[in-house]
Scaffold this active site. Structure first.
Site, PDB file in Angstrom:
ATOM      1  N   HIS A 175       0.858  -1.187   0.000  1.00 21.98           N
ATOM      2  CA  HIS A 175       0.000   0.000   0.000  1.00 21.98           C
ATOM      3  C   HIS A 175       0.886   1.227   0.000  1.00 21.98           C
ATOM      4  CE1 HIS A 175      -1.517   3.270   2.704  1.00 21.98           C
ATOM      5  NE2 HIS A 175      -2.471   3.290   1.804  1.00 21.98           N
ATOM      6  N   HIS A 197      -7.651  -4.445  18.213  1.00 22.03           N
ATOM      7  CA  HIS A 197      -8.517  -5.563  18.615  1.00 22.03           C
ATOM      8  C   HIS A 197      -7.851  -6.911  18.359  1.00 22.03           C
ATOM      9  CE1 HIS A 197      -9.333  -5.119  14.330  1.00 22.03           C
ATOM     10  NE2 HIS A 197      -9.867  -6.320  14.305  1.00 22.03           N
TER      11      HIS A 197
END
Length: 306
Positions: free
Chosen positions: A108, A177
């Site tokens: 990316h 998370h």
């Protein structure tokens, strides 16, 4: 700010999109980028380029956008209330490449510029961007080379620039998370206006130009490696983490959607196929376990034992 500065930045971004697409197509014998031009009713538009179903790259998008508006969205003003109720002009190039071969990492990159103006008040502007690498079956030499190229792009701008933006990347591309990084990092910077605009623009160009130099050698080295169903399944499972990050944390995705950007172009970063599997864990001492134990936490890649 000089009147033609914004146009110079736009011209660079368009040329960068051309350069990256040409470099990626040179590695891909079976597919080419298709181009779609689009406009938004609020002002501005973009040039979306997507390559799919290639033999090397399963899917990739390299997008240019330049959007205008009368006020910035909440994702931009939440932590910077001084930006509220300002006209803005935001432009950038953003790309995500999802290879077929699990031994070739996903990559990316993006570089961007924003200027926000309000009558009677000083103009606010800044640059942002960076690039990061998401391997499935990492090779330490590739990770080191990736970071060495990132450091070389930063070094002309100060001795601490690489370390500062490498740390920012590690912290930004972190899935809280999951308690793991999205990959092995690279560079991330935002709200850059601490230098004069010419220097900030030069730095953005240095980062944007470095992406091809960092990524293509890895693609060339790994694209011919033999893999099987096990490696493919693990790649698809780990791609799920990419989706989780983009939908939960990514500021660029939120900005694009909240500012009325083109949804198809914004979500081109998603992998074409991804899997989720309930409560899955890699087998101990397996290549898949090595990714978790040795690569998915921030570390100093340029001073590690090879």
């Amino acid at each position: 700010m000089k009147p033609d500065t914004t146009q110079l930045i736009k011209n660079y971004l368009l040329s960068l999109q051309d350069k990256i697409c040409a470099a990626l197509e040179a590695e891909e014998p079976e597919a080419r980028f298709i181009e779609e031009l689009w406009e938004r009713s609020e002002g501005g538009g973009g040039r979306t380029r997507v390559l799919s179903k290639g033999s090397v790259f399963e899917q990739g998008g390299v997008n240019f956008s330049a959007v205008k508006g009368l006020s910035l969205p909440p994702s931009a003003t939440a932590k910077r209330p001084e930006l509220a109720n300002r006209q803005f002009n935001a432009m950038g190039v953003s790309l995500v490449i999802h290879p077929n071969n699990p031994y070739v990492p996903t990559s990316h990159a993006n570089v961007r510029f924003l200027i926000a103006e309000k009558e009677g008040e000083p103009t606010i502007w800044w640059f942002g961007g960076g690039f990061d690498l998401t391997p499935y079956y990492p090779f330490k030499e590739d990770v080191i080379a990736w970071h060495a190229t990132a450091k070389a792009a930063c070094d002309p701008f100060g001795p601490h620039v690489y370390q500062d933006y490498k740390k920012w990347c590690d912290e930004y591309f972190y899935l809280t998370h999951r308690q793991e990084t999205r990959g092995v990092g690279g560079l991330f910077f935002d709200d850059l206006n601490e230098w004069d605009i010419e220097t900030c623009f030069a730095f953005m160009q240095s980062v944007g130009n470095a992406y091809v130099d960092a990524y293509l050698p890895i693609v060339q080295k790994r694209k011919g490696m033999v893999y099987g169903e096990r490696e493919r399944e693990f790649q698809l499972y780990r791609r799920g983490r990419y989706v989780e990050f983009n939908l939960i944390y990514d500021r660029g995705t939120l900005f694009g959607l909240q500012s009325g950007g083109r949804t198809e172009s914004i979500l081109m970063s998603m992998p074409p196929v991804a899997h989720w599997q309930y409560n899955w864990h890699p087998e101990p001492n397996s290549p898949e376990a090595e990714l978790y134990s040795q690569y998915l936490q921030p570390q100093d890649w340029l001073h590690t034992n090879t």
